[in-house]
Design an enzyme around this catalytic site. Sequence first.
Site, mmCIF file in Angstrom:
data_model
loop_
_atom_site.group_PDB
_atom_site.id
_atom_site.type_symbol
_atom_site.label_atom_id
_atom_site.label_comp_id
_atom_site.label_asym_id
_atom_site.label_seq_id
_atom_site.Cartn_x
_atom_site.Cartn_y
_atom_site.Cartn_z
ATOM 1 C CG PHE A 153 -1.922 -1.136 1.227
ATOM 2 C CD1 PHE A 153 -3.026 -1.120 0.391
ATOM 3 C CD2 PHE A 153 -1.721 -2.233 2.042
ATOM 4 C CE1 PHE A 153 -3.931 -2.172 0.383
ATOM 5 C CE2 PHE A 153 -2.620 -3.294 2.049
ATOM 6 C CZ PHE A 153 -3.724 -3.266 1.216
ATOM 7 C CG ASN A 209 -4.679 0.992 -5.233
ATOM 8 O OD1 ASN A 209 -4.416 1.591 -4.188
ATOM 9 N ND2 ASN A 209 -3.761 0.397 -5.956
ATOM 10 C CG LEU A 251 -11.817 14.621 -0.283
ATOM 11 C CD1 LEU A 251 -12.624 15.166 0.884
ATOM 12 C CD2 LEU A 251 -12.763 14.095 -1.367
ATOM 13 N N GLY A 254 -8.019 18.180 -9.407
ATOM 14 C CA GLY A 254 -6.905 18.464 -10.305
ATOM 15 C C GLY A 254 -7.049 17.722 -11.616
ATOM 16 N N GLY A 258 -2.809 9.482 -11.917
ATOM 17 C CA GLY A 258 -1.967 8.788 -12.892
ATOM 18 C C GLY A 258 -1.135 7.782 -12.130
ATOM 19 C CB CYS A 261 -1.087 1.942 -8.271
ATOM 20 S SG CYS A 261 0.374 1.072 -7.730
ATOM 21 N NE ARG A 329 5.596 3.153 -13.888
ATOM 22 C CZ ARG A 329 5.870 2.199 -13.002
ATOM 23 N NH1 ARG A 329 5.591 0.942 -13.297
ATOM 24 N NH2 ARG A 329 6.409 2.485 -11.840
HETATM 25 C C1 UDX Z 1 -1.085 4.675 -4.908
HETATM 26 C C2 UDX Z 1 -1.691 4.305 -3.543
HETATM 27 O O1 UDX Z 1 -1.787 5.472 -2.713
HETATM 28 C C3 UDX Z 1 -0.873 3.236 -2.852
HETATM 29 O O2 UDX Z 1 -1.532 2.823 -1.664
HETATM 30 C C4 UDX Z 1 -0.704 2.060 -3.792
HETATM 31 O O3 UDX Z 1 0.108 1.078 -3.211
HETATM 32 C C5 UDX Z 1 -0.127 2.496 -5.116
HETATM 33 O O4 UDX Z 1 -0.939 3.516 -5.691
HETATM 34 P P1 UDX Z 1 0.878 6.223 -5.816
HETATM 35 O O5 UDX Z 1 0.437 5.824 -7.180
HETATM 36 O O6 UDX Z 1 2.313 6.215 -5.494
HETATM 37 O O7 UDX Z 1 0.168 5.302 -4.697
HETATM 38 O O8 UDX Z 1 0.371 7.719 -5.605
HETATM 39 P P2 UDX Z 1 -0.662 8.534 -4.702
HETATM 40 O O9 UDX Z 1 0.105 9.479 -3.874
HETATM 41 O O10 UDX Z 1 -1.613 7.662 -3.999
HETATM 42 O O11 UDX Z 1 -1.394 9.370 -5.845
HETATM 43 C C6 UDX Z 1 -2.022 8.710 -6.939
HETATM 44 C C7 UDX Z 1 -2.531 9.679 -7.946
HETATM 45 O O12 UDX Z 1 -3.675 10.366 -7.471
HETATM 46 C C8 UDX Z 1 -1.539 10.774 -8.347
HETATM 47 O O13 UDX Z 1 -1.615 10.936 -9.748
HETATM 48 C C9 UDX Z 1 -2.033 12.019 -7.639
HETATM 49 O O14 UDX Z 1 -1.708 13.186 -8.332
HETATM 50 C C10 UDX Z 1 -3.536 11.772 -7.640
HETATM 51 N N1 UDX Z 1 -4.245 12.417 -6.544
HETATM 52 C C11 UDX Z 1 -4.046 12.020 -5.250
HETATM 53 C C12 UDX Z 1 -5.167 13.428 -6.822
HETATM 54 O O15 UDX Z 1 -5.384 13.809 -7.984
HETATM 55 N N2 UDX Z 1 -5.865 13.983 -5.790
HETATM 56 C C13 UDX Z 1 -5.693 13.606 -4.489
HETATM 57 O O16 UDX Z 1 -6.359 14.157 -3.615
HETATM 58 C C14 UDX Z 1 -4.738 12.594 -4.215
#
Ligand code: UDX
Length: 441
Positions: A153, A209, A251, A254, A258, A261, A329
């Site tokens: 996670f 996720n 929340l 944007g 991306g 995951c 990615r």
């Molecule tokens: C995510 C999960 O958080 C993690 O638990 C899992 O193991 C892998 O996928 P990660 O992809 O590293 O982790 O990024 P994260 O910080 O969770 O952000 C994911 C995406 O959501 C990013 O593109 C981020 O810009 C976007 N995001 C996140 C938003 O647009 N708004 C938010 O409020 C939070």
Amino acid sequence: MRNLAVAGTGYVGLSTGTCFADMGNNVTCIDISEEKIAMLQRGEAPIYEPGLNEMIVRNMKAGRLHFTTNYDEALQDAEFVFICVGTPSGVDGEADLQYVRMAAESVAHAMTHSVIVINKSTVPVGTGDWVADIVRRSQPEPIDFAVVSCPEFTREGSALHDFMNPDRVVIGSRSAEAAEKVAQLHLPLRTRIIMTDLRTAEMIKYASNAFLATKISFINEIAVICEKLGADVEEVAEGMGFDRRIGAHFLSAGLGYGGSCFPKDVKALEHMALVHGSHPALLRAVIDINRDMRRWAVYNLREMVGGKLDGKKIGLMGLAFKPNTDDIREAPALEIAHMLRNEGALVSGYDPVAMRNVSRSDPYLRLAEDAYDLADGADALLVCTEWNEFKQLDLPRLHSIMRQPIVVDGRNIYELERMRALGFAYRAVGRSHSDSEGNGV
Ligand code: UDX
């Protein structure tokens, strides 16, 4: 001290292996890429993850962390083998399991004694049983083993902190004994350990996720409605977040999610639902809204430069899918660059750490030296990634060097009033546009 092998040296494998070494275990990481292993043996991480390189070097020096391309060597004394290889999206959105299969076969061939195979890669529900089958069928002679699912996670950019301070550890297995041993391995993390069956553990990862992605698409949908109705999504999210049933995280409106995951896991869950005859309407909406946010950016840029992007110089601020990583990615910036070029725009980009990766994947994107070089002569800037360095820019200087002072803020990093006071034509996600009614989505 336990002996561990970790197959796959991507974000998940490297952070898992390095953190377990740091917890005092003896860890050997395996990868099929000779180039990656050669780098790691020199003490260089092939990916950018804050703190990782230092932790690798420290544990190599302590003799607890080793790298090899040879499964026989890695499995020699291993009690646990983690499978942390990639599961990219296949043609229909299903998870492509070819690397998991290869890793399972290699483990089976190299096994000389009983081991616990732990799946950390995000795999479709049922894969644990499939891996057990592959190992059983590929073993030259029968040796006892167990398969455990222990999904990851951690977030990129804070992988080490997340690994060492998890909200929970999920362990699923058909073997209570194997599950108990894997739980023991995680005891130093002093966290809640959830013991369940294999399929439930696999589903917990997808559901988590998909839920987080849903929160993001939900707030993005609200943001678009806020723009129409003259409300401010930042304040709406804040006001919602104090309700403990909702929570303040995830929340931020944007350009959408991306990374490696969320996009692939939501699609894979949708695909699993479809092939089993259900109708994943919510997951579909989450995916659609996420795509719409890329269109939101193009629509607003087009409208603000006067209706046509042809020949306009557009600068993309931030290319990584999120800050503190070089991972591109499914990064919104790259998809938007493509959409803008289709309309004839001249697109440049700048990112503090991801440019090396971008130059390999999108040779058409002109790369600027810094944010000022990007702004120089630009018709408009689009904030794609909320890097801290963009928050601290000399905005009057930026204004003075642009051909037209237009900023579309896809990550809501600037203050509306300040940008307007400085003379920028400025739009942000879900914050009312005094200069326009519509937003195009
Ligand atoms: C995510 C999960 O958080 C993690 O638990 C899992 O193991 C892998 O996928 P990660 O992809 O590293 O982790 O990024 P994260 O910080 O969770 O952000 C994911 C995406 O959501 C990013 O593109 C981020 O810009 C976007 N995001 C996140 C938003 O647009 N708004 C938010 O409020 C939070």
